[in-house]
Design a protein around this motif. Sequence first.
Motif: not given
Length: 608
Positions: A541, A543, A573
């Motif tokens: 995960q 950005v 994201q």
Amino acid sequence: MKTLCIQLALAAACALVPHLTLGQTTFEETLEDGDWDGSKEVQTDCSTCFSVVSPAFGARSGSRALRIEWKRSLAGSSRGSKSTEAKSATSPRIPWEQEFWVGFSVYLPDQDPNGMKVDGKNCMIFQVMGYSGCSPSNKTAALRLAGSGLDFAYVDKSETQRTFNITSNLTRNRWHDIVLHLRTDLNSNDSFAEVWLDGTKAATKYNFQMGHGGSCSGGTYLKYGTYQFNGSDYANRVLYFDEVRHQPGNVGYDAVAPGGGGSAPANQAPVASFTATPTSGAAPLAVSFDAAASSDPDGTISAYAWDFGDGSTGTGKTVSRTYAAAGTYSARLTVTDNQGATSSTSKTVTVTAPPTATAVWLEAESGTISAPMQVLSDAAASGGQYITVAAGNTSGSTPPTSGIARYNLSLAQAGTYKLWGRVIAPSTADDSFWVRVDGGSWIKWNYVEVGSAWHWDEVQNSDNGNQVLQLSLAAGAHTLEIGYRDDGALLDKLLLTSDLTYVPSGAGETAARLVSPTTQPHSQAEAVLVPNPAADHVQVQFVAPAAGPVWVQLVDRAGTVRLTQRFSARAGQNSLNVLLPSLPVGLLVVRVLTKDQLLTTRTLQVQP
């Protein structure tokens, strides 16, 4: 009578001192007290062609010398000469067949104070002539200036002019002492001549014919400074005479040798001068030396000797020397002139240590790699991995816009670099890549050596005659890009080196791994890895600042890239699922990159 043109620069410092003995004539001239006496004849209507002068360069003896000049305004032959009849109590002239000796000094100027000069025409210095009653009429012998040398010339019974060389280099701008011993026998093949130049016997000619079978009842006379010419080519020339002596019979060298009361000017030393190119640089330094600027004011340079200052020597006007070690060297030139005088001069050559070669080793898989270029495994590859384009992709005519391996690196020093690749080219249809440095023009690296095993090949530019690529690179950061061209060509490792003679082998040296690009991460926040530890997959995960392709890399502690996967990210994201194939148990670094940026990193614990 056939003409011989002999020029002798006899500068005579002349006071008339006649020595008369019954049956022979002895006399000498110093010209200190005026022109020659009544026994001498001027063979020209030019009374101004002769003068007794104190030349700027000095007389051979005393202070004055006889100057003979040829003027352009005169026409005809034998202009500018003085002749003498050697008189005695019993004979008004020297009998032709009599043996006799002649000695004198001559000065050959390149140019005298009045602008006159001696050139290389065939001009007589001294001549023995039949006076009258000669049959055939061309009884003559002479010393002749021929080019830059001196010859003895005579006419044989067939009325053919013959010569033999005394010296090929008669130095200008100095006095020369000449002695001639001559016997001219008209009735046999028994004439001979001996010539001394500056005190050394220079030539001997025996048993030659000179007018054989004829007679010359009128005797002979002697000419000095005879200059035969037709037109203006032989005009405006000058000679100087001094120390003139004649003796009939076999009286010997000392009876006529120049030097009574005077001495020749001291030899002037030569001037040593040279250039060295270059005079400084890194070892090995090749230096060219040129001594053409050396000179001799009254003669010629006969030898050039070099001491390069490193224990080696050389000879010759131009030489070269390669200095292998760093240091300061004194290169010394010594020149020797034609009379043995020497002169020396030196220059300093500074040699610095050669720069340490810069070598950057790169694992091909350690760069930023975009699809369809991919990382595959091979136990024979360095680090166990290599890159190649996925099958079915080729870009033969134009470089690809994707499918590129990009490497950011830094060089410690500027220089000229060569690029090597450790490759496999299965065939001539699968043997090329595209190469680019610092965003410049793409270079077609074609004709990689074909082979099924890993081997090193130097990058060549096939659009430039397959010339080996040499890159002039500054110190600091650079970017190297490798693009696919043939889908079967494999690339394992790269070497960028400033040692242009080095040839890598085997797997090469340990690669400088590219742990991160030169740009800083987009965000200081670490990626979130779920789960962590992980066994068969992990969710990354992060950005992204903008939509576009991203790459996720897993790198072990040694810096080896174990896995590279490409994904399409959206701005903001993102959550990417990364499969974990057979990876070693332990800690790995997860890197998320765009083409130009490292976005984030995180440590992952891999479990069995």
